[in-house]
Scaffold this motif. Sequence first.
Motif, mmCIF file in Angstrom:
data_model
loop_
_atom_site.group_PDB
_atom_site.id
_atom_site.type_symbol
_atom_site.label_atom_id
_atom_site.label_comp_id
_atom_site.label_asym_id
_atom_site.label_seq_id
_atom_site.Cartn_x
_atom_site.Cartn_y
_atom_site.Cartn_z
ATOM 1 N N LEU A 281 0.737 -1.044 -0.136
ATOM 2 C CA LEU A 281 0.015 0.139 -0.057
ATOM 3 C C LEU A 281 0.769 1.222 0.023
ATOM 4 C CD1 LEU A 281 -2.632 -1.307 2.580
ATOM 5 C CD2 LEU A 281 -2.835 -1.327 0.206
ATOM 6 N N LEU A 282 0.914 1.958 -1.139
ATOM 7 C CA LEU A 282 1.448 3.097 -1.263
ATOM 8 C C LEU A 282 0.624 4.128 -2.196
ATOM 9 C CD1 LEU A 282 4.902 1.705 -2.591
ATOM 10 C CD2 LEU A 282 4.564 2.821 -0.485
ATOM 11 N N ASN A 283 0.809 5.677 -1.731
ATOM 12 C CA ASN A 283 0.025 6.386 -2.330
ATOM 13 C C ASN A 283 0.683 6.710 -3.843
ATOM 14 O OD1 ASN A 283 1.975 8.741 -2.931
ATOM 15 N ND2 ASN A 283 1.271 9.134 -0.669
ATOM 16 N N LYS A 284 -0.322 7.133 -4.847
ATOM 17 C CA LYS A 284 0.127 7.220 -6.333
ATOM 18 C C LYS A 284 1.246 7.871 -6.518
ATOM 19 C CE LYS A 284 -1.747 6.828 -10.609
ATOM 20 N NZ LYS A 284 -1.213 5.552 -11.185
ATOM 21 N N ARG A 285 1.622 8.937 -5.881
ATOM 22 C CA ARG A 285 2.737 9.702 -6.189
ATOM 23 C C ARG A 285 4.149 8.784 -5.728
ATOM 24 N NH1 ARG A 285 1.436 13.532 -2.740
ATOM 25 N NH2 ARG A 285 3.048 13.076 -0.995
ATOM 26 N N GLU A 286 3.981 8.072 -4.842
ATOM 27 C CA GLU A 286 5.217 7.483 -4.391
ATOM 28 C C GLU A 286 5.415 6.255 -5.413
ATOM 29 O OE1 GLU A 286 5.211 7.468 0.389
ATOM 30 O OE2 GLU A 286 3.836 6.221 -0.545
ATOM 31 N N ILE A 287 4.399 5.741 -5.688
ATOM 32 C CA ILE A 287 4.303 4.635 -7.060
ATOM 33 C C ILE A 287 4.939 5.092 -8.222
ATOM 34 C CG2 ILE A 287 3.069 3.108 -8.439
ATOM 35 C CD1 ILE A 287 1.063 2.700 -6.053
ATOM 36 N N ASP A 288 4.463 6.416 -8.821
ATOM 37 C CA ASP A 288 4.835 7.048 -10.008
ATOM 38 C C ASP A 288 6.368 7.253 -9.808
ATOM 39 O OD1 ASP A 288 2.597 7.080 -11.078
ATOM 40 O OD2 ASP A 288 2.014 8.907 -10.581
ATOM 41 N N LYS A 289 6.981 7.658 -8.510
ATOM 42 C CA LYS A 289 8.284 8.305 -8.331
ATOM 43 C C LYS A 289 9.281 6.684 -8.392
ATOM 44 C CE LYS A 289 11.338 9.886 -4.672
ATOM 45 N NZ LYS A 289 11.165 10.313 -3.190
#
Length: 147
Positions: free
Chosen positions: A81-89
């Motif tokens: 579980l990570l937020n979208k911004r972290e996943i994109d990074k």
Amino acid sequence: MEKLIAKNPTARHNYAIENTLEAGIVLTGTEIKSIRNGKVNLKDTYVNIKNGEVFIYGMHISPYEFGNIFNKDPLRTRKLLLNKREIDKLYGMIKQKGISLVPISMYMKGNKVKIEVGIGKGKKLYDKREDMAKKDAEMKIKRALKN
């Protein structure tokens, strides 16, 4: 308060960890009970991004002894579980040559299970030997100072 449950013994040996981040994990009830008993192994695990979601592969959570039909496959793929911004990074970093996502440790933070994920490059054999030589030298110095 954090309680360490499991560590990946080969993570820092095989990878030069540049950065870390904390991720939650999707688990079932019997898996949580096994984790609280410390029956988890992170040795041959890795993290990958698939369809905009982060998954952990190869993590072994032993079946709960009183779980009978509710036990899941011990080696099943689990979602982090990570937020979208972290996943994109992370996705941008993985696309660079030689960057990997490696689970470093698993711990309890309150009632939640968290995984520390390291972002690092794979070490070459000579880098591993160099690190071992440094550790040996430090141990010899500590012994000499102790005596």
